[in-house]
Design a protein around this motif. Structure first.
Motif, PDB file in Angstrom:
ATOM      1  N   ALA A  99      -5.005   4.811   2.745  1.00 46.26           N
ATOM      2  CA  ALA A  99      -4.158   3.708   2.292  1.00 46.26           C
ATOM      3  C   ALA A  99      -4.645   3.296   0.905  1.00 46.26           C
ATOM      4  O   ALA A  99      -5.790   2.884   0.747  1.00 46.26           O
ATOM      5  CB  ALA A  99      -4.254   2.535   3.251  1.00 46.26           C
ATOM      6  N   THR A 100      -3.771   3.434  -0.090  1.00 46.56           N
ATOM      7  CA  THR A 100      -4.108   3.082  -1.457  1.00 46.56           C
ATOM      8  C   THR A 100      -3.354   1.824  -1.840  1.00 46.56           C
ATOM      9  O   THR A 100      -2.114   1.790  -1.761  1.00 46.56           O
ATOM     10  CB  THR A 100      -3.726   4.217  -2.431  1.00 46.56           C
ATOM     11  OG1 THR A 100      -4.375   5.417  -2.018  1.00 46.56           O
ATOM     12  CG2 THR A 100      -4.126   3.882  -3.860  1.00 46.56           C
ATOM     13  N   GLU A 101      -4.082   0.785  -2.210  1.00 49.79           N
ATOM     14  CA  GLU A 101      -3.423  -0.450  -2.610  1.00 49.79           C
ATOM     15  C   GLU A 101      -2.505  -0.153  -3.792  1.00 49.79           C
ATOM     16  O   GLU A 101      -2.912   0.485  -4.768  1.00 49.79           O
ATOM     17  CB  GLU A 101      -4.452  -1.513  -2.977  1.00 49.79           C
ATOM     18  CG  GLU A 101      -3.841  -2.867  -3.187  1.00 49.79           C
ATOM     19  CD  GLU A 101      -4.857  -3.943  -3.478  1.00 49.79           C
ATOM     20  OE1 GLU A 101      -4.442  -5.111  -3.532  1.00 49.79           O
ATOM     21  OE2 GLU A 101      -6.047  -3.638  -3.667  1.00 49.79           O
ATOM     22  N   ALA A 148      -9.509   3.276   2.973  1.00 47.72           N
ATOM     23  CA  ALA A 148      -8.741   2.349   2.149  1.00 47.72           C
ATOM     24  C   ALA A 148      -9.253   2.383   0.715  1.00 47.72           C
ATOM     25  O   ALA A 148     -10.454   2.290   0.477  1.00 47.72           O
ATOM     26  CB  ALA A 148      -8.842   0.930   2.703  1.00 47.72           C
ATOM     27  N   PHE A 201       0.836  -1.197   0.000  1.00 45.12           N
ATOM     28  CA  PHE A 201       0.000   0.000   0.000  1.00 45.12           C
ATOM     29  C   PHE A 201       0.869   1.243   0.000  1.00 45.12           C
ATOM     30  O   PHE A 201       2.006   1.223   0.462  1.00 45.12           O
ATOM     31  CB  PHE A 201      -0.869   0.050   1.270  1.00 45.12           C
ATOM     32  CG  PHE A 201      -2.057  -0.853   1.227  1.00 45.12           C
ATOM     33  CD1 PHE A 201      -3.310  -0.368   0.884  1.00 45.12           C
ATOM     34  CD2 PHE A 201      -1.942  -2.193   1.531  1.00 45.12           C
ATOM     35  CE1 PHE A 201      -4.412  -1.189   0.848  1.00 45.12           C
ATOM     36  CE2 PHE A 201      -3.039  -3.040   1.495  1.00 45.12           C
ATOM     37  CZ  PHE A 201      -4.279  -2.530   1.146  1.00 45.12           C
TER      38      PHE A 201
END
Length: 74
Positions: free
Chosen positions: A26-28, A70, A17
């Motif tokens: 939180a960005t994958e 997320a 992430f």
């Protein structure tokens, strides 16, 4: 259900992430081809009842679920 959101993140443990500088987004990693401004790369290391934690080679960050957004790939 009180911890449904945290439970939803369990399948992403071990995934990479980008975590925003203020620890709220939180960005994958596989969802984007560019690093978001100010973000650092972490691995989602664990999910608790009301927190998640991320690890990098040098840091461990514990984030309350209530403040985390997320961005995930389907």
């Amino acid at each position: 259900m009180a911890n449904a959101y945290a439970d939803w993140l369990v399948p992403y443990v071990g995934k990479d992430f980008y975590l925003s500088a203020d620890w709220t987004v939180a960005t994958e990693k596989k969802r984007t081809s560019t690093v978001p401004d100010g973000a650092r790369e972490f691995k989602l290391a664990g999910v608790g009842q009301d927190f998640v934690y991320f690890e990098s080679p040098s840091d461990r960050v514990c984030v309350p679920v209530v403040v985390l957004r997320a961005v995930l790939d389907k």
